[in-house]
Design an enzyme around this catalytic site. Sequence first.
Site, short mmCIF file in Angstrom:
data_model
loop_
_atom_site.label_atom_id
_atom_site.label_comp_id
_atom_site.label_asym_id
_atom_site.label_seq_id
_atom_site.Cartn_x
_atom_site.Cartn_y
_atom_site.Cartn_z
N ALA A 118 82.06 79.90 17.59
CA ALA A 118 81.57 81.03 17.79
C ALA A 118 80.29 81.04 18.67
CB ALA A 118 81.49 81.56 16.34
N ASN A 119 79.74 82.41 18.65
CA ASN A 119 78.60 82.58 19.48
C ASN A 119 77.42 83.41 18.65
OD1 ASN A 119 78.97 85.48 20.24
ND2 ASN A 119 80.72 84.50 20.91
N ARG A 120 76.22 83.79 19.21
CA ARG A 120 75.29 84.36 18.64
C ARG A 120 75.42 86.08 18.30
NH1 ARG A 120 71.55 80.55 17.40
NH2 ARG A 120 71.37 78.84 18.56
#
Length: 228
Positions: A33-35
């Site tokens: 995933a990412n932020r």
Amino acid sequence: SLLAPAPHPLAGRHALVTSGPTHEPIDPVRYLANRSSGRQGHAIAAALADLGARVTLVTGPVGIADPPGVTVRRVETARQMLDACQSALPADVAVFAAAVADWRVEHESAGKIKKQSGVAPPVLSLTPNPDILATIAAAGPLRPRLVIGFAAETSDLMQNAQAKLKRKNADWIVANDVSPDTGIMGGAENAVSIVSADGIETWPRLAKDDVARRLAQRIVATLHGALA
Ligand code: CTP
Ligand code: CA
């Protein structure tokens, strides 16, 4: 004119907005995933709905509330996000604010990957995800009249944004610097420039809600023919 502006200038229009990260499974309990928080995309969906648009918000997993008055389609992966976007067409305007994972794990494990003593850690082989913005911008007669992307960069912001405008056949790219010291990724503010064939328009650092309202007003002006 002396007339007040219409309170719902986007009445009768359909807007598609993507928001949030995507989650790409590794196995049943793990993902890449990412932020992305979804704050900017959700704020854009809310601002367009406030102006009277029918809004479909396709969102990855986020920890924020659904915007009021918006149809929300929840997805996890990039491929699901693309499917949901294609199903939502036709639309007059599409805003791609999601931080779509560029890659997914090539071989998702059906069972939880286990540690085994003496065995090397697993190596994850990645494969590219579809580009949702580029796919919708190439949708022929179903292409929304106004296709707006974001460019999240940590260097060479304007050059990268201009390259994305052309490569993806977008009408506008909202360029933002997401270097860690800016606090923009996950934060409440954004500092953006609008890159289009007409040039570059740089906005001051604003609350993400205000960036959204300003973008929605620019969309109104364009759909009503005031800007090219
Ligand atoms: N985008 C998308 N689908 C993808 C990747 C990106 O729809 N698979 C959209 C994003 O929502 C954004 C724009 O494309 O509107 C640019 O995303 P960005 O990550 O900045 O660009 P990429 O083309 O993925 O290039 P890179 O990450 O290497 O900078
Ligand atoms: Ca990317």
